[in-house]
Design a protein around this motif. Structure first.
Motif, PDB file in Angstrom:
ATOM      1  N   VAL A  48       7.143  63.738  36.959  1.00 41.30           N
ATOM      2  CA  VAL A  48       7.100  65.073  36.268  1.00 41.30           C
ATOM      3  C   VAL A  48       8.445  65.481  37.302  1.00 41.30           C
ATOM      4  CG1 VAL A  48       6.964  66.341  34.307  1.00 41.30           C
ATOM      5  CG2 VAL A  48       5.729  64.363  34.199  1.00 41.30           C
ATOM      6  N   VAL A  64      13.474  63.467  32.659  1.00 44.16           N
ATOM      7  CA  VAL A  64      12.783  65.095  31.992  1.00 44.16           C
ATOM      8  C   VAL A  64      13.936  65.279  33.063  1.00 44.16           C
ATOM      9  CG1 VAL A  64      10.947  64.727  31.644  1.00 44.16           C
ATOM     10  CG2 VAL A  64      10.942  65.719  33.812  1.00 44.16           C
ATOM     11  N   ARG A  67      16.400  69.153  31.349  1.00 40.33           N
ATOM     12  CA  ARG A  67      15.549  69.466  30.228  1.00 40.33           C
ATOM     13  C   ARG A  67      14.161  70.089  30.405  1.00 40.33           C
ATOM     14  NH1 ARG A  67      12.703  66.028  27.076  1.00 40.33           N
ATOM     15  NH2 ARG A  67      12.450  63.830  28.600  1.00 40.33           N
ATOM     16  N   PHE A  68      13.711  69.893  31.144  1.00 38.54           N
ATOM     17  CA  PHE A  68      12.232  70.346  31.685  1.00 38.54           C
ATOM     18  C   PHE A  68      12.221  71.487  33.646  1.00 38.54           C
ATOM     19  CE2 PHE A  68       8.410  67.154  30.533  1.00 38.54           C
ATOM     20  CZ  PHE A  68       9.361  67.440  29.276  1.00 38.54           C
ATOM     21  N   MET A  83       9.459  73.170  28.962  1.00 43.43           N
ATOM     22  CA  MET A  83       9.682  71.346  28.231  1.00 43.43           C
ATOM     23  C   MET A  83      10.802  72.463  27.355  1.00 43.43           C
ATOM     24  SD  MET A  83       5.761  70.054  28.519  1.00 43.43           S
ATOM     25  CE  MET A  83       5.951  68.729  27.852  1.00 43.43           C
ATOM     26  N   ASP A  90       7.995  61.673  24.858  1.00 46.22           N
ATOM     27  CA  ASP A  90       7.351  62.612  26.254  1.00 46.22           C
ATOM     28  C   ASP A  90       6.175  63.212  26.099  1.00 46.22           C
ATOM     29  OD1 ASP A  90       9.660  63.907  27.402  1.00 46.22           O
ATOM     30  OD2 ASP A  90      10.607  65.395  25.995  1.00 46.22           O
TER      31      ASP A  90
END
Length: 124
Positions: A48, A64, A67-68, A83, A90
């Motif tokens: 991740v 991700v 977004r993360f 997050m 997810d």
């Protein structure tokens, strides 16, 4: 060695936000690269995010990116995963992991220490 404990996972609606935390004890926290991985039922554990020892560099999986956000507070021996814009895909158990070298790696086999995981469930 270092011990890791994740927290913050919960049920959240799609489009929502969540912050995961990983608290470390033992070892010297500032010497470890920290990684975030996740595993959904029936799927392999996947990368991740990773963050360098001083927080100056981060890597993210394409799924991700944007977004993360990973960050760390070395004074508190804690790493975070922010997050945002969560999607159904997810949903997974999220793990933090540590490796005692300064280069960022994406493979789970490159990390020596693991937390127990925290469940994130995204609902429609």
């Amino acid at each position: 060695q270092v011990q890791l404990v994740e927290s913050g996972g919960r049920l959240v609606q799609a489009g929502g936000s969540l912050r995961l935390s990983c608290a470390a004890s033992g070892g010297t926290f500032s010497r470890y690269v920290l990684g975030w991985f996740r595993q959904a039922p029936g799927k392999e554990r996947e990368f991740v995010a990773a963050i360098s020892v001083n927080g100056g560099s981060t890597d993210y999986a394409d799924s991700v990116k944007g977004r993360f956000t990973a960050s760390r507070d070395n004074a508190k021996n804690t790493v975070f995963l922010y997050m945002n814009s969560l999607k159904l895909e997810d949903t997974a158990v999220y793990y933090c992991a540590a490796r005692g070298k300064i280069d960022l790696r994406h493979s789970a086999t490159d990390y020596n220490y693991w937390g127990q995981g925290t469940q994130v469930t995204v609902s429609s």
